[in-house]
Scaffold this active site. Sequence first.
Site, mmCIF file in Angstrom:
data_model
loop_
_atom_site.group_PDB
_atom_site.id
_atom_site.type_symbol
_atom_site.label_atom_id
_atom_site.label_comp_id
_atom_site.label_asym_id
_atom_site.label_seq_id
_atom_site.Cartn_x
_atom_site.Cartn_y
_atom_site.Cartn_z
ATOM 1 N N LEU A 128 7.525 12.242 32.048
ATOM 2 C CA LEU A 128 8.874 13.069 31.962
ATOM 3 C C LEU A 128 8.392 14.208 32.883
ATOM 4 C CD1 LEU A 128 10.033 13.088 28.125
ATOM 5 C CD2 LEU A 128 10.769 11.716 30.173
ATOM 6 N N ASP A 129 9.503 14.651 33.837
ATOM 7 C CA ASP A 129 9.306 15.802 34.630
ATOM 8 C C ASP A 129 8.903 17.047 33.878
ATOM 9 O OD1 ASP A 129 9.867 14.099 36.483
ATOM 10 O OD2 ASP A 129 11.964 14.852 36.634
ATOM 11 N N GLN A 130 8.333 18.180 34.441
ATOM 12 C CA GLN A 130 8.075 19.326 33.807
ATOM 13 C C GLN A 130 8.996 20.085 32.913
ATOM 14 O OE1 GLN A 130 6.118 20.846 37.258
ATOM 15 N NE2 GLN A 130 7.921 22.325 37.743
ATOM 16 N N HIS B 115 11.701 10.814 39.429
ATOM 17 C CA HIS B 115 12.748 11.683 39.452
ATOM 18 C C HIS B 115 14.045 11.177 39.487
ATOM 19 C CE1 HIS B 115 10.271 15.210 39.673
ATOM 20 N NE2 HIS B 115 10.030 15.087 40.969
#
Length: 245
Positions: free
Chosen positions: A115-117, A198
């Site tokens: 998962l993205d930050q 993303h």
Amino acid sequence: MQLQDILYSQGFGTRRVCAGLIQQGWVEVREALQDDFHPQTDATAEVAEQGAVLKVQGVEWPYHAKAYVMLHKPAGTECSQKPSTYPSIYTLLPAPLRQRPSKSAVIGVQAVGRLDQDTTGLLLLSDDGQFIHKMSSPKKHVPKVYEVSTKHPVDAGQIQRLLEGVVLDDDPKPVRAAACVQTGDAALSLTLTEGKYHQVKRMLAAVGNRVEGLHRSRIGELVLPNDLAPGQWRWLGAEDLALLK
């Protein structure tokens, strides 16, 4: 299995370290069907590992041949062992999960996908390579549900395009949402069955909107529990694993 080997398999250090913990009186064992913990000082004592619960330096640790856990990923963390900017999600896990051995090497549990930050929500981790592959492979079409907050109001045209498919800049093949339901003026619930870099943010950008907040609420039929706070983790039980199938 010898007690020192059990501790080693659970990530409590090398066999020498594990033997030292036992010999120094830091380990108690409660085997299946036993009511109480019993101190152990013999590192070579045979213990039935299935159903056993260890108590190492006062902390209880149930035996798991393979580790399957869920983490409520908080914002501002990276799904990397070597983060570049933000703290690693692995720092939220206890040392034994990070030190579990595999084929005589310290591997520890690994995140099932990333998962993205700034993305929050349900993250699975395991030391079972087949499980990780099955859950992350696009060929398996495991549905993942994301709650999306958008910068601009969502309209029916955007939802229709997400369902029909949008073209991302690195792939001429349209990427489609398996389901898309508007949940607010500037919010929607988006279900995907593949995971590109993303992907949610790029899909919303492709229909003329922008992601302001992103939270993964479900994988398969497994829903992130309401009582699991950001940064907390827990073991997956048999019923949880069944929901992932």
